[in-house]
Scaffold this active site. Structure first.
Site, PDB file in Angstrom:
ATOM      1  N   LYS A  34       0.854  -1.180   0.000  1.00 25.93           N
ATOM      2  CA  LYS A  34       0.000   0.000   0.000  1.00 25.93           C
ATOM      3  C   LYS A  34       0.891   1.232   0.000  1.00 25.93           C
ATOM      4  O   LYS A  34       1.716   1.414   0.894  1.00 25.93           O
ATOM      5  CB  LYS A  34      -0.905  -0.003   1.228  1.00 25.93           C
ATOM      6  CG  LYS A  34      -1.727   1.278   1.338  1.00 25.93           C
ATOM      7  CD  LYS A  34      -2.785   1.182   2.399  1.00 25.93           C
ATOM      8  CE  LYS A  34      -3.553   2.481   2.492  1.00 25.93           C
ATOM      9  NZ  LYS A  34      -4.602   2.417   3.496  1.00 25.93           N
ATOM     10  N   ARG A  91     -10.903   9.827   1.856  1.00 22.54           N
ATOM     11  CA  ARG A  91     -10.770  10.496   3.155  1.00 22.54           C
ATOM     12  C   ARG A  91     -11.947  11.440   3.390  1.00 22.54           C
ATOM     13  O   ARG A  91     -12.383  11.611   4.526  1.00 22.54           O
ATOM     14  CB  ARG A  91      -9.416  11.184   3.272  1.00 22.54           C
ATOM     15  CG  ARG A  91      -8.274  10.164   3.323  1.00 22.54           C
ATOM     16  CD  ARG A  91      -6.892  10.788   3.392  1.00 22.54           C
ATOM     17  NE  ARG A  91      -5.865   9.755   3.212  1.00 22.54           N
ATOM     18  CZ  ARG A  91      -4.580  10.004   3.006  1.00 22.54           C
ATOM     19  NH1 ARG A  91      -4.149  11.257   2.963  1.00 22.54           N
ATOM     20  NH2 ARG A  91      -3.720   9.008   2.855  1.00 22.54           N
ATOM     21  N   GLU A 111       7.429  -6.839   1.272  1.00 22.82           N
ATOM     22  CA  GLU A 111       6.197  -6.710   2.066  1.00 22.82           C
ATOM     23  C   GLU A 111       5.274  -7.911   1.832  1.00 22.82           C
ATOM     24  O   GLU A 111       4.714  -8.472   2.778  1.00 22.82           O
ATOM     25  CB  GLU A 111       5.446  -5.420   1.695  1.00 22.82           C
ATOM     26  CG  GLU A 111       6.072  -4.136   2.220  1.00 22.82           C
ATOM     27  CD  GLU A 111       5.795  -3.908   3.703  1.00 22.82           C
ATOM     28  OE1 GLU A 111       5.189  -4.777   4.353  1.00 22.82           O
ATOM     29  OE2 GLU A 111       6.207  -2.847   4.224  1.00 22.82           O
ATOM     30  N   LYS A 141      -2.152  -1.506  -3.854  1.00 19.04           N
ATOM     31  CA  LYS A 141      -3.015  -0.330  -3.786  1.00 19.04           C
ATOM     32  C   LYS A 141      -2.184   0.935  -3.858  1.00 19.04           C
ATOM     33  O   LYS A 141      -1.176   1.016  -3.165  1.00 19.04           O
ATOM     34  CB  LYS A 141      -3.779  -0.393  -2.469  1.00 19.04           C
ATOM     35  CG  LYS A 141      -4.636   0.807  -2.189  1.00 19.04           C
ATOM     36  CD  LYS A 141      -5.300   0.647  -0.859  1.00 19.04           C
ATOM     37  CE  LYS A 141      -6.037   1.909  -0.541  1.00 19.04           C
ATOM     38  NZ  LYS A 141      -6.420   2.003   0.821  1.00 19.04           N
ATOM     39  N   TYR A 156     -15.145   1.047  -6.834  1.00 16.57           N
ATOM     40  CA  TYR A 156     -16.420   1.742  -6.616  1.00 16.57           C
ATOM     41  C   TYR A 156     -17.340   1.604  -7.821  1.00 16.57           C
ATOM     42  O   TYR A 156     -18.519   1.912  -7.738  1.00 16.57           O
ATOM     43  CB  TYR A 156     -16.164   3.226  -6.295  1.00 16.57           C
ATOM     44  CG  TYR A 156     -15.283   3.386  -5.073  1.00 16.57           C
ATOM     45  CD1 TYR A 156     -15.830   3.279  -3.799  1.00 16.57           C
ATOM     46  CD2 TYR A 156     -13.905   3.561  -5.181  1.00 16.57           C
ATOM     47  CE1 TYR A 156     -15.027   3.375  -2.669  1.00 16.57           C
ATOM     48  CE2 TYR A 156     -13.093   3.652  -4.076  1.00 16.57           C
ATOM     49  CZ  TYR A 156     -13.660   3.556  -2.822  1.00 16.57           C
ATOM     50  OH  TYR A 156     -12.868   3.630  -1.716  1.00 16.57           O
TER      51      TYR A 156
HETATM   52  C1  PBG Z   1      -7.384   3.535   5.460  1.00 13.08           C
HETATM   53  C2  PBG Z   1      -7.684   3.308   4.044  1.00 13.08           C
HETATM   54  C3  PBG Z   1      -7.496   4.226   2.991  1.00 13.08           C
HETATM   55  C4  PBG Z   1      -8.051   3.645   1.857  1.00 13.08           C
HETATM   56  C5  PBG Z   1      -8.526   2.367   2.215  1.00 13.08           C
HETATM   57  N1  PBG Z   1      -8.278   2.172   3.578  1.00 13.08           N
HETATM   58  C6  PBG Z   1      -6.967   5.619   2.974  1.00 13.08           C
HETATM   59  C7  PBG Z   1      -5.661   5.942   3.508  1.00 13.08           C
HETATM   60  O1  PBG Z   1      -4.797   5.085   3.707  1.00 13.08           O
HETATM   61  O2  PBG Z   1      -5.476   7.130   3.790  1.00 13.08           O
HETATM   62  C8  PBG Z   1      -8.108   4.328   0.524  1.00 13.08           C
HETATM   63  C9  PBG Z   1      -9.153   3.859  -0.411  1.00 13.08           C
HETATM   64  C10 PBG Z   1      -9.489   4.788  -1.512  1.00 13.08           C
HETATM   65  O3  PBG Z   1      -8.864   5.845  -1.736  1.00 13.08           O
HETATM   66  O4  PBG Z   1     -10.439   4.450  -2.229  1.00 13.08           O
HETATM   67  N2  PBG Z   1      -6.361   2.919   6.074  1.00 13.08           N
END
Ligand code: PBG
Length: 332
Positions: free
Chosen positions: A202, A212, A241, A256, A321
């Site tokens: 990630k 957010r 990782e 991600k 989405y």
């Molecule tokens: C939180 C989390 C995030 C997303 C999924 N889980 C945001 C972040 O790490 O700030 C992002 C998903 C998206 O942007 O669609 N830990």
């Protein structure tokens, strides 16, 4: 292999009709490959559109169940839940994450009561929807996110979600060692068939903005997440990782964001015999919607092309989405 030469070899031959293109297609995408992220809010009968995610809303628990039924009807495998925790319940230690009656647990129980094993429920493990500072973990007085202390809380959060009926625990926090801790706790408490989908690679990304907003952490976040999420300059590190998370007991891994990181997905898939998922994140969704709204591309075609790209790169499935819309297109 020795290929014929032109003109005996004409690669356009198999491309010349649609039945032939379908016959030789190397990759496919189906609704079963999709995981649909849903945002939960307090109340009853509530739908709150999210301005930066046009077409996506937060739903109260009753509405979430309706969305889940729709997902099931469309052949989607699983939904991923994210809560917009009321502001007054957000604290520095994020303790609402451990409340057995928090939004996430209520929504999980409601979906499981309605649909049982007909639809998977994935729950996100990280503290950001519950903390007053918007970080995924506990912070010290310098604002640094503490690793081991956070991991201990994440274990409790994961157990809380598993007790509510979550099928897949998805830690998105990037703390070191948390997959092993969570796996041990799940085994120790009888949740032997609860899966872990690790957000292994990630990245600290500029594509998370609309998410957010959706969970209400954007305005609260102090600083950035670069001391725990990965640097987008790196790909070797992503493999390390992933290797760690597999060794610690992850059932599947995630990369991600999605599209800007297809190279990482392919490297992971070539190296490890494990299901790989991609999260096509909020900023990617917003880009496609903005392009379509501006007349810069056909929305349906953009959606299906990007989703198939994840399959081509080696993904078992995609969190998107666009899941419901894409499933409708795929179902004809
Ligand atoms: C939180 C989390 C995030 C997303 C999924 N889980 C945001 C972040 O790490 O700030 C992002 C998903 C998206 O942007 O669609 N830990």
């Amino acid at each position: 292999m020795t290929e014929a030469r032109f003109p005996a070899l004409r690669l356009r031959r198999t491309r010349s009709t649609s039945w032939s293109r379908a016959m030789v297609a190397e990759n496919h995408i189906a609704p079963a490959h999709l995981i649909w992220p849903l945002f939960i809010t307090e109340g009853t009968g509530v739908e709150e559109p999210i301005a930066t995610l046009p077409g996506v809303s937060r739903w109260s628990v009753d509405g979430i169940v309706k969305q889940a039924r729709e997902a099931r009807k469309l052949g989607i495998s699983c939904v991923a839940l994210f809560p917009n925790t009321p502001r007054n319940l957000r604290t520095d230690d994020g303790r609402e994450a451990l409340n057995a009656d928090n939004l996430m647990c209520r929504a999980t129980r409601a979906i499981k009561d309605a649909l049982g094993d007909e639809l998977g429920v994935l729950t996100d493990v990280a503290l950001d929807p519950y903390t007053a500072h918007g970080h995924d973990g506990l912070v010290n007085d310098k604002g640094y996110v503490l690793n081991d202390e956070t991991s201990a809380v994440l274990v409790e959060q994961a157990l809380n979600q598993a007790n509510a009926g979550a099928d897949i625990i998805a830690p998105s926090d990037m703390m070191d060692g948390r997959i092993g801790d969570i796996r041990g706790a799940l085994e120790g408490s009888g949740h032997i068939n609860v899966q872990i989908m690790a957000y292994s690679a990630k990245y600290a990304s500029a594509f998370y903005g609309p998410f957010r907003d959706a969970v209400g952490s954007g305005g609260l976040l102090k600083g950035d997440k670069k001391t725990y999420q990965m640097d987008h300059a790196n790909s070797e590190e992503a493999l390390r990782e992933v290797a760690l998370d597999i060794a610690e007991g992850a059932d599947s891994v995630m990369v991600k964001p999605g599209l800007p990181y297809l190279d990482i997905i392919r490297r992971v898939k070539d190296r490890f015999e494990v299901p790989v998922f991609a999260y096509q994140v909020s900023g990617e969704y917003a880009m496609i919607e903005a392009a379509a709204a501006a007349g810069a591309g056909d929305r349906d075609a953009l959606v299906l092309e990007t989703l198939l790209a994840f399959r081509r790169a080696g993904c078992s499935g995609v969190l998107t989405y666009h899941a419901a819309h894409a499933a409708r297109l795929l179902n004809g």
